[in-house]
Scaffold this motif. Sequence first.
Motif, PDB file in Angstrom:
ATOM      1  N   ALA A   1       0.811  -1.216   0.000  1.00  0.00           N
ATOM      2  CA  ALA A   1       0.000   0.000   0.000  1.00  0.00           C
ATOM      3  C   ALA A   1       0.843   1.265   0.000  1.00  0.00           C
ATOM      4  O   ALA A   1       0.389   2.328  -0.439  1.00  0.00           O
ATOM      5  N   ASP A   2       2.077   1.159   0.479  1.00  0.00           N
ATOM      6  CA  ASP A   2       2.995   2.308   0.504  1.00  0.00           C
ATOM      7  C   ASP A   2       3.929   2.314  -0.700  1.00  0.00           C
ATOM      8  O   ASP A   2       4.925   3.045  -0.705  1.00  0.00           O
ATOM      9  N   ASP A   3       3.638   1.491  -1.700  1.00  0.00           N
ATOM     10  CA  ASP A   3       4.433   1.384  -2.931  1.00  0.00           C
ATOM     11  C   ASP A   3       5.838   0.853  -2.655  1.00  0.00           C
ATOM     12  O   ASP A   3       6.775   1.119  -3.415  1.00  0.00           O
ATOM     13  N   GLU A   4       5.986   0.082  -1.594  1.00  0.00           N
ATOM     14  CA  GLU A   4       7.270  -0.543  -1.286  1.00  0.00           C
ATOM     15  C   GLU A   4       7.292  -1.962  -1.862  1.00  0.00           C
ATOM     16  O   GLU A   4       6.265  -2.665  -1.828  1.00  0.00           O
ATOM     17  N   PRO A   5       8.445  -2.389  -2.389  1.00  0.00           N
ATOM     18  CA  PRO A   5       8.517  -3.747  -2.952  1.00  0.00           C
ATOM     19  C   PRO A   5       8.498  -4.813  -1.861  1.00  0.00           C
ATOM     20  O   PRO A   5       9.165  -4.666  -0.834  1.00  0.00           O
ATOM     21  N   VAL A   6       7.732  -5.867  -2.086  1.00  0.00           N
ATOM     22  CA  VAL A   6       7.617  -6.956  -1.119  1.00  0.00           C
ATOM     23  C   VAL A   6       7.749  -8.282  -1.871  1.00  0.00           C
ATOM     24  O   VAL A   6       7.073  -8.496  -2.880  1.00  0.00           O
ATOM     25  N   LEU A   7       8.627  -9.160  -1.386  1.00  0.00           N
ATOM     26  CA  LEU A   7       8.719 -10.500  -1.957  1.00  0.00           C
ATOM     27  C   LEU A   7       7.479 -11.274  -1.523  1.00  0.00           C
ATOM     28  O   LEU A   7       7.268 -11.522  -0.335  1.00  0.00           O
ATOM     29  N   SER A   8       6.656 -11.644  -2.484  1.00  0.00           N
ATOM     30  CA  SER A   8       5.340 -12.191  -2.181  1.00  0.00           C
ATOM     31  C   SER A   8       5.141 -13.534  -2.863  1.00  0.00           C
ATOM     32  O   SER A   8       5.823 -13.865  -3.838  1.00  0.00           O
ATOM     33  N   LEU A   9       4.170 -14.309  -2.347  1.00  0.00           N
ATOM     34  CA  LEU A   9       3.834 -15.586  -2.958  1.00  0.00           C
ATOM     35  C   LEU A   9       2.340 -15.842  -2.809  1.00  0.00           C
ATOM     36  O   LEU A   9       1.731 -15.407  -1.824  1.00  0.00           O
TER      37      LEU A   9
ATOM     38  N   VAL B   1      -7.533 -17.840  -3.736  1.00  0.00           N
ATOM     39  CA  VAL B   1      -6.114 -17.531  -3.909  1.00  0.00           C
ATOM     40  C   VAL B   1      -5.844 -16.131  -3.373  1.00  0.00           C
ATOM     41  O   VAL B   1      -6.606 -15.193  -3.641  1.00  0.00           O
ATOM     42  N   GLU B   2      -4.765 -15.988  -2.617  1.00  0.00           N
ATOM     43  CA  GLU B   2      -4.409 -14.676  -2.063  1.00  0.00           C
ATOM     44  C   GLU B   2      -2.887 -14.580  -1.979  1.00  0.00           C
ATOM     45  O   GLU B   2      -2.205 -15.586  -1.733  1.00  0.00           O
ATOM     46  N   TRP B   3      -2.369 -13.357  -2.186  1.00  0.00           N
ATOM     47  CA  TRP B   3      -0.928 -13.117  -2.110  1.00  0.00           C
ATOM     48  C   TRP B   3      -0.525 -12.713  -0.697  1.00  0.00           C
ATOM     49  O   TRP B   3      -1.225 -11.948  -0.044  1.00  0.00           O
ATOM     50  N   PHE B   4       0.637 -13.224  -0.257  1.00  0.00           N
ATOM     51  CA  PHE B   4       1.146 -12.960   1.091  1.00  0.00           C
ATOM     52  C   PHE B   4       2.597 -12.512   1.029  1.00  0.00           C
ATOM     53  O   PHE B   4       3.346 -12.917   0.119  1.00  0.00           O
TER      54      PHE B   4
ATOM     55  N   LEU C   1       4.155 -14.987   6.982  1.00  0.00           N
ATOM     56  CA  LEU C   1       3.090 -15.914   6.619  1.00  0.00           C
ATOM     57  C   LEU C   1       2.296 -16.356   7.848  1.00  0.00           C
ATOM     58  O   LEU C   1       2.837 -16.428   8.957  1.00  0.00           O
ATOM     59  N   PRO C   2       1.026 -16.694   7.667  1.00  0.00           N
ATOM     60  CA  PRO C   2       0.262 -17.310   8.752  1.00  0.00           C
ATOM     61  C   PRO C   2       0.697 -18.762   8.922  1.00  0.00           C
ATOM     62  O   PRO C   2       1.565 -19.258   8.185  1.00  0.00           O
TER      63      PRO C   2
ATOM     64  N   VAL D   1       8.468 -23.170   2.665  1.00  0.00           N
ATOM     65  CA  VAL D   1       8.713 -21.791   2.237  1.00  0.00           C
ATOM     66  C   VAL D   1      10.009 -21.271   2.854  1.00  0.00           C
ATOM     67  O   VAL D   1      10.805 -20.597   2.178  1.00  0.00           O
ATOM     68  N   GLU D   2      10.243 -21.569   4.127  1.00  0.00           N
ATOM     69  CA  GLU D   2      11.478 -21.137   4.785  1.00  0.00           C
ATOM     70  C   GLU D   2      12.709 -21.679   4.054  1.00  0.00           C
ATOM     71  O   GLU D   2      13.686 -20.954   3.814  1.00  0.00           O
TER      72      GLU D   2
END
Length: 244
Positions: free
Chosen positions: A32-40, A133-136, A141-142, A152-153
Amino acid sequence: MVTMTRTPEPESRDADVRVAVSTVIFSVRRDADDEPVLSLPLVRRTRDPYGGRWALPGGWLDPTESLDAAASRTLEETTGLTPSYLEQLYAFGAVDRSPTRVVSIVYWALLRSDEVDAQVAAHAREGDAPENVEWFDAAALPALAFDHNHIVEYTLWRLRNKVGYSRIAHGLLPDEFTLADLREVTETILGRRLDPANFRRQIDTSDTLIPTERFRTGSHRPARLYRYNRDVELADRGPLTSRH
């Protein structure tokens, strides 16, 4: 006198091992702050075990298909995504990882954020977008189903170890990019800032990038565009063939 003993036969066929294929697919998305996030992307399970929990996209291996084909198929079926880079990672087969004995062949994949958006939009237009489906954020992660947090780790560890010496970041970049683009992706993967001058020196002494004659213009001084040396593979698979 020697007494011979025989290993007892299994009491039932419940001990049969099933083979599944799962994929950890990464993209660098903007928050939301336009910062890059490694997501899956994760898929919410709709049945037990772990009904309601998030899990990695995947499915059962069909006896008639290769592992690579199964990874591509199950990823597309569960998320609608087709990655730009796909590599077999590891086999996870702990006896107690599932109520029944399951060995998971895990792949990891990369896809540019704009390609994610384009593929999601295409499915939306066709009315066949996958559900649940949702990106995290990969670093927050939950609690996931089965041993998927551990998977994932481990995948993150492998990715962070490779990004410093290979052209693996190419899977998250367009064909041409600036050094600032490459540094941002590398920092996002590593989860820490890098010194720009040291980063440039490391790039200049490597053989992975080729400078082009094109520049990106904007509010700052023009930045040269680079492309990856395609003679350097994203992953060195040695003598392995594509028959997986």
